[in-house]
Write an enzyme that holds these catalytic residues in place. Structure first.
Site, mmCIF file in Angstrom:
data_model
loop_
_atom_site.group_PDB
_atom_site.id
_atom_site.type_symbol
_atom_site.label_atom_id
_atom_site.label_comp_id
_atom_site.label_asym_id
_atom_site.label_seq_id
_atom_site.Cartn_x
_atom_site.Cartn_y
_atom_site.Cartn_z
ATOM 1 N N LYS A 79 -49.870 -62.189 -53.884
ATOM 2 C CA LYS A 79 -48.838 -61.182 -54.151
ATOM 3 C C LYS A 79 -49.402 -59.995 -54.915
ATOM 4 C CE LYS A 79 -44.371 -60.407 -56.402
ATOM 5 N NZ LYS A 79 -43.283 -60.985 -57.224
ATOM 6 N N ASP A 95 -46.545 -59.541 -45.961
ATOM 7 C CA ASP A 95 -47.893 -60.088 -46.096
ATOM 8 C C ASP A 95 -48.165 -61.197 -45.095
ATOM 9 O OD1 ASP A 95 -49.977 -59.187 -47.701
ATOM 10 O OD2 ASP A 95 -49.984 -61.013 -48.905
ATOM 11 N N CYS A 143 -28.451 -28.342 -82.447
ATOM 12 C CA CYS A 143 -28.364 -29.585 -83.211
ATOM 13 C C CYS A 143 -28.124 -29.294 -84.686
ATOM 14 C CB CYS A 143 -29.635 -30.401 -83.021
ATOM 15 S SG CYS A 143 -29.832 -31.037 -81.345
ATOM 16 N N ASP A 173 -47.797 -61.259 -63.187
ATOM 17 C CA ASP A 173 -46.888 -60.411 -63.957
ATOM 18 C C ASP A 173 -47.217 -60.424 -65.448
ATOM 19 O OD1 ASP A 173 -46.240 -63.047 -64.122
ATOM 20 O OD2 ASP A 173 -44.165 -62.854 -63.498
#
Length: 1024
Positions: free
Chosen positions: A500, A358, A67, A724
């Site tokens: 869920k 489920d 670099c 969520d």
């Protein structure tokens, strides 16, 4: 793991298992130690003298030799940190600007044939140094197998201890400075030439297949980069936000200091509403202060982790898909999602797919079996022809030129054959669904005659079936397929299964036992992979050496199929995904939206992000109170042994306590607890497949989470139907950051409810979840202040996600005010002067300018923005209002609400669902508001006509107010009319009834108008 070994189901004793042979563990990622370059992430390495390579003598900013060379040759030639010009170091080629430097130790002089005087001078210097460590000589045959430069050993600098003592010893060859023969000189010159190539990055002797220099440079570059919004777009936007804030303050000051005395109730209600709207705008606006875009470089990812002739070093990924009801979530939709996952562009040995059923439905199980068989044909077809998307239903329905960029001579023939195979596959799946419509009295029976274990969906054992795996999971061409696993967790009466979120946590545990990939992608059953390189896009962030370790998840935007062209009900949510989420990405990262997200497993386990090395504190010395020096704490000379022994005892106790804490935290599973400590993933090699399978059945049992931290600190967080938001919020509070990835080709696509009633029910569920979070212990208003890891603007965004449903109360009142003003001939504002009118004009101009500039930097169209504004009003006076009421009932009275799965079924007619009417009480409030505003407009215009010309002036403000409400509710009105432009009778009856009752009560009570008795003394005088 052997595929098709039979369904494995647990029992109450959990000992009836089928042994699965041929399990292959996942290889962990390569562990890189040492100091890393801040630019490319490779190791710094040491110089040929054995010292740590330092590019900048001024600040010591860590940069590797390649670099450094690249920056001098192609870049600004300055240090990235202190901006000091790099000096030329030994072995570096000259670049423009080096003429002023005095030293002559460059490549040109190094290989020139000098005169005798100069040679003697160099020989004398060499004798004084004793030996020169230019690097490896030509006789190091054993080291010719070293990897190329992109492995981290770059530009002739070798990481300390990277290859052991054998390598280190081969790096120091004595070069004698005494006169030698011509042959020896030629051989020595060749050695020095090889050494120079070694310093330039060619590790090993000269070969025909040397890596091209451009590829080497490309591999060293970052895998992604931020793309800031252009200052010409973002700076005016920020200036207008500040100006709008100032104007809003003056406007509210004017409104508060100028009450309407003859309608004090109307004025006070409007003031309260406007203050709340201002507060809500601040919460929504300021998290969008630092919007950014991002770019990924997939070619660099391949160059770095997929080197030819070496094992693939990409990280393994587990993919989770959830489904519950095959009637609402058709198995054909789920099958397309699974097929797109299995055909994704990612190494098959690194990919595993788990389907959580489920509902324990045999229909889903049999459809998945058919999907596994069809995948053997579909996956090789996709990879051979590089088709997009790789969900067959959507690929074959594309109205595009499917021959574009296709060069394979048999493509057309194979495509027709594959389409015929898919149509036969659809028929078989549809037959399974049709058969499942009527459940036999004795329950479902499997093909071998045994009863289906999930006949009772509320009381059944855990079930696992491996359909595809590394042993037996091959396609028609003999290539391996990714692992495909069916999982149905145990259900028993009396246990809380947490919907869920509980299913996702069960998949986290079972995948940790069977495959334990360090990263996990979760998708809804109707969200297929639209971009086959989506997983690689996420890996560009998560596998970044410098910043990847601090990223908890990479969130992709949601994109949808099957939405009407005008997007009547703002199903695409473009404003949220293309504006709000970009703004959050510039702070601490976007919120988690439930699907299309790649997680780091360690972050879901509740671990904190790794901390960077802290600089030692500066302590004051005796000579100067202003400056400090670094001091090391030294133990007393006689206490060193005691300190060491005490530390050893503490370590033993700590280890014992950690084992106990792990079991309390993660549950009673030794194999699972062990997997949580493997940061780079992989399964313990000592575990047998039978033991892993038994443990997998155990960790999905319904009582496994009892007295653990699952759902409170680990995995998906319980306590809200919008798990969520809570899950992402907890991660951000621990100090993790997230990334928002928007590839040019959308990564995932799904379906959205285009019907008005379904859309309102979906919004109701989201809003109810936000209300639940607001009243929980995880409320962003109160939670997460202890460690101070959550940034303030990020907290603003999370507070906004929990308080936005409460805006429905002032919004409902504000939408009712125009009708009241028209019916009572009163108004919420007094007569304003010319100067005061400037406040209103400036406020409206700032609102429109903010919106226009926002659209300019985000790329959102004005039509999408307007649809979003309309549905904000529609949802606010209906779904959000009901969510607040239900949330309060749950908190105060303990009345819980049922979670309704949004239907993913599609209509054969184009947008047929758009015009279908489904009765729901959510339709009543907005219909009532529409009717009373229309009645108010008619009453106000009639009154103005009767009272003459002077009545029209005050009427315009009220009419503008009423039309603002009606225009925002116009899509709702079209939804009520349907295709035949007819409103259902029941809606009309309810709305007219409520409007009539409201109007009669208003006339009778007249609450917002000040009562006066007797004549008006101001007009008539005292003696009237």
């Amino acid at each position: 793991m052997e595929a098709n070994a039979g369904l494995v189901a647990g029992s109450h004793n959990r000992n009836e298992l089928v042994v699965i042979h041929g399990h292959e563990e996942i290889k962990p990622l390569k562990n890189l130690d040492g100091q890393f370059c801040e630019i490319c992430g490779d190791q710094i390495g040491v110089t040929v003298e054995g010292d740590l390579f330092v590019a900048c003598d001024e600040c010591g900013f860590p940069v590797c030799r390649p670099c450094y060379e690249y920056e001098r040759r192609e870049g600004t030639q300055n240090c990235p940190q202190c901006k000091t010009r790099y000096k030329r170091l030994r072995g570096s080629a000259r670049v423009p600007g080096d003429e002023d430097e005095e030293d002559v130790d460059d490549i040109e002089h190094e290989f020139n044939i000098e005169d005798e005087q100069e040679r003697t001078k160099h020989l004398t210097e060499a004798m004084l140094h004793g030996k020169m460590t230019y690097g490896r000589g030509h006789d190091d045959e054993e080291n010719s197998q070293f990897p190329p430069v992109i492995t981290g050993i770059v530009s002739g600098e070798f990481p300390a201890g990277a290859y052991g003592d054998q390598t280190a010893s081969s790096l120091h060859k004595r070069i004698h400075p005494y006169p030698v023969s011509e042959a020896e000189k030629e051989a020595g010159w060749k050695d020095r030439m090889d050494d120079w190539k070694l310093q330039q990055g060619n590790l090993g002797p000269e070969q025909e297949d040397d890596i091209d220099a451009s590829m080497v440079d490309e591999a060293r570059q970052p895998l992604s980069r931020k793309v800031p919004i252009a200052s010409s777009k973002i700076n005016p936007y920020r200036m207008i936000i500040v100006a709008r804030l100032v104007i809003l303050a003056f406007f509210l000051r004017y409104r508060i200091l100028n009450p309407v005395h003859d309608a004090i109730g109307l004025w006070l209600t409007s003031i309260v509403c406007e203050i709340w709207f201002a507060f809500s705008w601040i919460l929504d606006q300021f998290p969008k202060w630092f919007p950014i875009d991002r770019e990924t470089y997939l070619d660099r990812l391949s160059l770095r982790y997929e080197r030819e002739g070496e094992p693939n070093m990409l990280a393994p990924v587990d993919v989770f898909v959830c489904t519950v009801d095959p009637m609402k979530e058709p198995p054909l939709v789920t099958a397309n999602t699974l097929l797109s996952i299995l055909a994704v562009d990612y190494p098959v040995e690194k990919l595993s797919c788990y389907l959580s059923d489920d509902g324990a439905s045999m229909c889903t199980f049999e459809a998945m079996s058919e999907t596994a068989e069809f995948a053997r044909k579909w996956v090789p077809f996709c990879k051979r022809h590089s088709i997009e998307p790789r969900a067959p239903e959507f690929y074959f329905s594309l109205k595009v030129d499917y021959l574009k960029d296709k060069v394979h001579p048999n493509f057309v023939k194979e495509r027709r054959a594959m389409k015929r195979e898919y149509e036969e596959f659809k028929v078989r799946v549809n037959a399974i669904v049709s058969k499942a419509q009527k459940v036999p009295a004795e329950g479902w029976i499997m093909q071998d005659g045994t009863p289906w274990p999930g006949n009772n969906t509320k009381d059944h054992p855990g079930m696992i079936q491996v359909f595809l795996g590394h042993s037996g999971g091959y396609d028609v061409e003999g290539n391996e397929l990714p692992r495909l696993v069916y999982v149905s967790r145990e259900k028993r009466p009396g246990f809380s299964h947490h919907k869920k979120a509980g299913a996702m946590n069960a998949m986290v545990r079972v995948s940790a036992v069977l495959t334990n990939a360090p990263f996990m992608l979760n998708l809804d059953c109707d969200h297929y992979i639209n971009n086959s390189k989506a997983v690689r896009e996420a890996m560009c962030f998560l596998m970044d050496i410098q910043t990847g370790k601090k990223i908890c998840y990479v969130q992709f935007p949601q994109r949808f199929d099957g939405i009407d062209r005008n997007d009547r009900y703002a199903n695409r949510n473009t404003v949220f995904f293309d504006i709000n989420m970009k703004g959050l990405d510039g702070i601490q990262g976007p919120v988690y939206v439930g699907t299309g997200c790649v997680f780091r497993r360690q972050a879901l386990y509740g671990y904190d992000p790794p901390k960077g090395p802290k600089r030692p504190k500066m302590v004051s010395c005796d000579c100067c109170p202003c400056f400090g020096r670094r001091k090391k704490k030294l133990a007393k000379p006689g206490a060193n042994g005691e300190v060491a022994s005490l530390e050893g005892v503490d370590d033993d106790k700590q280890l014992l306590m950690s084992h106990m804490n792990f079991e309390k935290k993660f549950g009673q599973s030794a194999i699972f607890v062990t997997s949580t400590l493997m940061e780079e993933g992989g399964v313990p090699p000592s575990s047998s497949p039978a033991a892993l399978l038994k443990e997998a059945i155990h960790v999905i049992s319904c009582g496994y989470e009892d007295k653990t931290e699952w759902g409170t600190e680990l995995g998906w967080i319980y306590g809200s139907i919008t798990e969520d938001i809570l899950t992402g919020f907890k991660m951000h509070c621990r100090g993790w950051r997230s990334i928002y990835c928007m590839p040019k080709r959308p990564a995932f696509k799904g379906s959205a409810p285009i019907n008005l009633s379904d859309r309102l029910n979906q919004v109701l569920r989201w809003a109810l979840g936000s209300v639940e979070i607001f009243f929980s212990r995880h409320s962003p208003l109160l939670y997460g202040y202890k460690d101070g890891n959550l940034k303030w603007l990020e907290r603003f965004a999370y507070v906004n996600t929990t308080v936005y449903p409460f805006t429905s109360l002032p919004l409902l009142a504000y939408c009712t005010l125009p009708a009241i003003c028209l019916l009572t001939d009163k108004f919420i504002m007094p007569e304003i002067s010319t100067f005061a009118s400037l406040f209103f004009i400036a406020l409206f101009l700032s609102i429109f300018t903010t919106g226009i500039l926002e659209l300019r930097w985000s790329g959102v169209s004005i039509e999408e923005w307007w649809r979003n504004e309309q549905f904000w009003v529609i949802g606010g006076v209906s779904a959000h209002l009901f969510a607040v009421v239900q949330g309060l009932l749950k908190v105060l009275a303990g009345i819980d609400t049922n979670f309704t799965v949004t239907s993913k079924a599609t209509d054969d007619d184009d947008f047929g669902e758009l015009y279908a009417f489904k009765w729901t009480t959510l339709l009543i409030p907005p219909t009532t508001i529409l009717i009373i505003n229309l009645v108010g407009v008619v009453a106000g215009v009639s009154d103005a006509i009767n009272n003459g010309y002077q009545s029209w002036g005050p009427l315009f403000g009220k009419l503008f107010f009423a039309f603002w409400v009606i225009v925002h509710l116009y899509p709702f009105l079209k939804g009520l009319m349907g295709r035949q432009n007819r409103t259902p009778t029941i809606v009309v009856i309810w709305s007219v009834l409520l409007a009539s009752i409201f109007s009669l009560l208003w006339v009778r009570i007249d609450p917002f108008v000040m009562k006066t008795k007797g004549p008006d003394t101001k007009k008539c005088g005292i003696n009237c």
